[in-house]
Write a protein that holds these residues in place. Structure first.
Motif, PDB file in Angstrom:
ATOM      1  N   UNK A 138       1.365  -1.027   0.026  1.00  0.00           N
ATOM      2  CA  UNK A 138      -0.208  -0.325   0.025  1.00  0.00           C
ATOM      3  C   UNK A 138       1.127   0.709   0.049  1.00  0.00           C
ATOM      4  N   UNK A 139       1.977   1.234   0.711  1.00  0.00           N
ATOM      5  CA  UNK A 139       2.878   2.358   0.806  1.00  0.00           C
ATOM      6  C   UNK A 139       3.500   2.207  -0.780  1.00  0.00           C
ATOM      7  N   UNK A 140       3.815   1.420  -1.729  1.00  0.00           N
ATOM      8  CA  UNK A 140       4.329   1.253  -3.233  1.00  0.00           C
ATOM      9  C   UNK A 140       3.130   2.290  -3.795  1.00  0.00           C
ATOM     10  N   UNK A 141       0.868   0.951  -3.247  1.00  0.00           N
ATOM     11  CA  UNK A 141       0.599   2.254  -4.377  1.00  0.00           C
ATOM     12  C   UNK A 141      -0.037   3.597  -3.771  1.00  0.00           C
ATOM     13  N   UNK A 142       0.363   3.851  -2.954  1.00  0.00           N
ATOM     14  CA  UNK A 142      -0.425   5.399  -2.875  1.00  0.00           C
ATOM     15  C   UNK A 142       1.105   6.164  -3.301  1.00  0.00           C
ATOM     16  N   UNK A 143       2.584   5.872  -3.166  1.00  0.00           N
ATOM     17  CA  UNK A 143       3.701   6.800  -4.341  1.00  0.00           C
ATOM     18  C   UNK A 143       3.268   6.562  -5.219  1.00  0.00           C
ATOM     19  N   UNK A 144       2.195   5.606  -6.207  1.00  0.00           N
ATOM     20  CA  UNK A 144       2.156   6.034  -7.868  1.00  0.00           C
ATOM     21  C   UNK A 144       0.917   6.645  -7.239  1.00  0.00           C
ATOM     22  N   UNK A 145      -0.203   6.606  -6.298  1.00  0.00           N
ATOM     23  CA  UNK A 145      -1.299   7.328  -7.140  1.00  0.00           C
ATOM     24  C   UNK A 145      -1.614   8.707  -6.726  1.00  0.00           C
ATOM     25  N   UNK A 146      -0.450   9.196  -6.084  1.00  0.00           N
ATOM     26  CA  UNK A 146       0.196  10.514  -5.973  1.00  0.00           C
ATOM     27  C   UNK A 146       0.906  10.934  -6.952  1.00  0.00           C
ATOM     28  N   UNK A 147       1.033   9.733  -7.946  1.00  0.00           N
ATOM     29  CA  UNK A 147       1.786  10.560  -9.894  1.00  0.00           C
ATOM     30  C   UNK A 147       0.722  10.773 -10.499  1.00  0.00           C
ATOM     31  N   UNK A 148      -0.532  10.308 -10.053  1.00  0.00           N
ATOM     32  CA  UNK A 148      -1.971  10.707 -10.824  1.00  0.00           C
ATOM     33  C   UNK A 148      -2.022  12.083 -11.094  1.00  0.00           C
ATOM     34  N   UNK A 149      -2.677  12.736 -12.126  1.00  0.00           N
ATOM     35  CA  UNK A 149      -2.694  13.846 -12.645  1.00  0.00           C
ATOM     36  C   UNK A 149      -4.335  14.319 -11.942  1.00  0.00           C
ATOM     37  N   UNK A 150      -5.060  13.676 -12.045  1.00  0.00           N
ATOM     38  CA  UNK A 150      -6.509  13.772 -11.929  1.00  0.00           C
ATOM     39  C   UNK A 150      -6.780  13.432 -10.084  1.00  0.00           C
ATOM     40  N   UNK A 151      -7.308  15.322  -9.647  1.00  0.00           N
ATOM     41  CA  UNK A 151      -7.952  14.456  -8.237  1.00  0.00           C
ATOM     42  C   UNK A 151      -8.610  13.940  -8.409  1.00  0.00           C
ATOM     43  N   UNK A 152      -9.733  13.857  -9.161  1.00  0.00           N
ATOM     44  CA  UNK A 152     -10.866  12.407  -9.116  1.00  0.00           C
ATOM     45  C   UNK A 152     -10.202  11.333  -8.965  1.00  0.00           C
ATOM     46  N   UNK A 153      -9.595  11.664  -9.404  1.00  0.00           N
ATOM     47  CA  UNK A 153      -8.744   9.305  -9.701  1.00  0.00           C
ATOM     48  C   UNK A 153      -8.363   9.257  -8.409  1.00  0.00           C
ATOM     49  N   UNK A 154      -7.321  10.415  -8.035  1.00  0.00           N
ATOM     50  CA  UNK A 154      -6.438  10.226  -6.322  1.00  0.00           C
ATOM     51  C   UNK A 154      -7.410   9.971  -5.793  1.00  0.00           C
ATOM     52  N   UNK A 155      -8.590  11.115  -5.035  1.00  0.00           N
ATOM     53  CA  UNK A 155      -9.407  11.138  -4.364  1.00  0.00           C
ATOM     54  C   UNK A 155     -10.551   9.348  -4.130  1.00  0.00           C
TER      55      UNK A 155
END
Length: 318
Positions: A218-235
Motif C-alpha cells: 500500500x505504500x507503493x500504491x500510495x506513491x503511484x497514486x500520488x503521481x496521478x494528475x487527476x484529483x478525482x482519481x486520487x480521491x
C-alpha cells in the motif's frame, strides 16, 4: 494426545461473554444477527463472482476465497456460542476443543495470507498495469492460494501438537467464548514455555510477515497514486485503499494486542473484547468494504438478486 490429558480433563467449560441472563439474551441476538449477515453477505459475493464471467479475474478470485474463509472463520466459533446458549450448556470436549482450535488457526491464518495476496495483486495492478496479465497468471494465483493453505495447516498442526502434550488438571473453566490458545495455556499445569516461545516466534511470523507485505504494497500504491494528475482519481484510490487499510488495521491490531503482548498487560475481558472484533466483526465487514464499494461487484450482485426475484415470480405464476 496423551492419556493423561484425557483422564485429567475430559471437557472444558466455555464461560462465554457474560454471566448476566439479560446480557446473554442481548448478546445471543447480536451474535446471531452478525453471523447471518456474515454468511449471507459472503455467500452472495461467492455466487456473484462464480456466475459473472466478467469477474473471473485474479482480484475477484482472491476475493471469493477470502469470502469463503470469512464464512469458515466465523463458523468455527459463533455456532458453538449460539448452540451453548440454546442448550443451556457451556461444555466442550477436550478433543472438540482442540478441533475448534485447529480450524480457528487455519482459517485465521488463511484470512491473513489472503489479505496479503490481495494487497500484492492491487500493487501489481496499480504499479505495473502493463504487465498485470503476464504476472498474475492463473497458475500463480492458484499457487498463492494453495501455498497459503499448506502453510496455514502446518502452522495450525504445530500448535495443536504442542497443545496436546500439555496436562490440564483441576480448573477446566475457559474465560472465553471459544478454545483460544492463550486461554488454554493459562489453564495448563504443565510447563508452557515451549508453546509460548513458538507462539511468539513462528506464530508471529505467520502474522507479521503478511502484515508487512500489506503495508509495503500500500505504500507503493500510495506513491503511484500520488503521481496521478487527476484529483478525482486520487480521491477514489485513496478512499478505496483507506477502507481496506481500516479493516487490515482492525484485524491485525487486535490479533497483535491479544497474542503478542505479555499476558500480564491485559485482562481476560480485554482479550475477549478484542477477539470479538477480528473473529466476528471483521468477517462481517469484509463484504461491504471489498465489494459493495465496487461498481462491477454491485452489478453482479444486482444480476444475482434479479434472477432470484424472476425465479420467484415464475414460481408464483405457475
Amino acid at each position: 494426545m496423551s492419556g493423561a490429558n484425557q483422564s485429567s480433563v475430559s471437557e472444558f467449560l466455555l464461560l462465554g461473554l457474560s454471566r448476566q441472563p439479560q446480557q446473554q439474551q442481548l448478546l445471543f441476538g447480536l451474535f446471531l444477527s452478525m453471523y447471518l449477515i456474515t454468511v449471507l453477505g459472503n455467500l452472495l459475493i461467492i455466487l456473484a463472482i462464480s456466475t459473472d464471467s466478467h469477474l473471473h479475474t485474479p482480484m475477484y478470485f482472491f476475493l471469493s476465497n477470502l469470502s469463503f474463509m470469512d464464512v469458515c472463520f466465523s463458523s468455527t466459533t459463533v455456532p458453538k456460542i449460539l448452540a451453548n446458549h440454546i442448550l443451556g450448556s457451556q461444555s466442550i470436549s477436550f478433543s472438540g476443543c482442540l478441533t475448534q482450535l485447529y480450524f480457528f488457526v487455519v482459517f485465521g491464518d488463511m484470512d491473513s495470507f489472503l489479505l496479503a495476496v490481495m494487497a500484492y495483486d492491487r500493487f501489481v495492478a496499480v504499479c505495473h498495469p502493463l504487465h498485470y496479465t503476464t504476472k498474475m497468471t492463473p497458475q500463480l494465483c492458484a499457487l498463492l492460494v494453495s501455498g497459503s493453505w499448506v502453510i496455514a495447516n502446518l502452522n495450525s498442526l504445530l500448535h495443536i501438537l504442542l497443545m496436546a502434550r500439555l496436562s490440564f488438571c483441576a480448573d477446566n473453566r475457559i474465560p472465553h467464548f471459544f478454545c483460544d490458545v492463550t486461554a488454554l495455556l493459562k489453564l495448563s499445569c504443565s510447563d508452557t514455555h515451549l508453546n509460548e516461545m513458538m507462539l511468539l516466534t513462528e506464530g508471529a511470523l505467520t502474522v507479521i510477515t503478511p502484515f508487512v507485505c500489506i503495508l509495503v504494497s500500500y505504500i507503493c500504491i500510495t506513491c503511484a497514486v500520488l503521481r496521478v494528475p487527476s484529483t478525482k482519481g486520487k480521491w477514489k484510490a485513496f478512499s478505496t485503499c483507506g477502507s481496506h487499510l481500516a479493516v487490515v488495521s482492525l484485524f491485525y491490531g487486535t490479533i497483535i494486542a491479544v497474542y503478542f503482548n505479555p499476558a500480564s498487560s491485559h485482562s481476560a475481558e480485554e482479550d475477549t473484547a478484542a477477539t470479538v472484533l477480528y473473529t466476528v466483526v471483521t468477517p462481517m465487514m469484509n463484504p461491504f468494504i471489498y465489494s459493495l464499494r465496487n461498481k462491477d461487484m454491485k452489478g453482479a450482485l444486482r444480476k444475482v438478486i434479479g434472477r432470484k426475484k424472476l425465479s420467484t415470480r415464475c414460481r408464483h405464476q405457475n
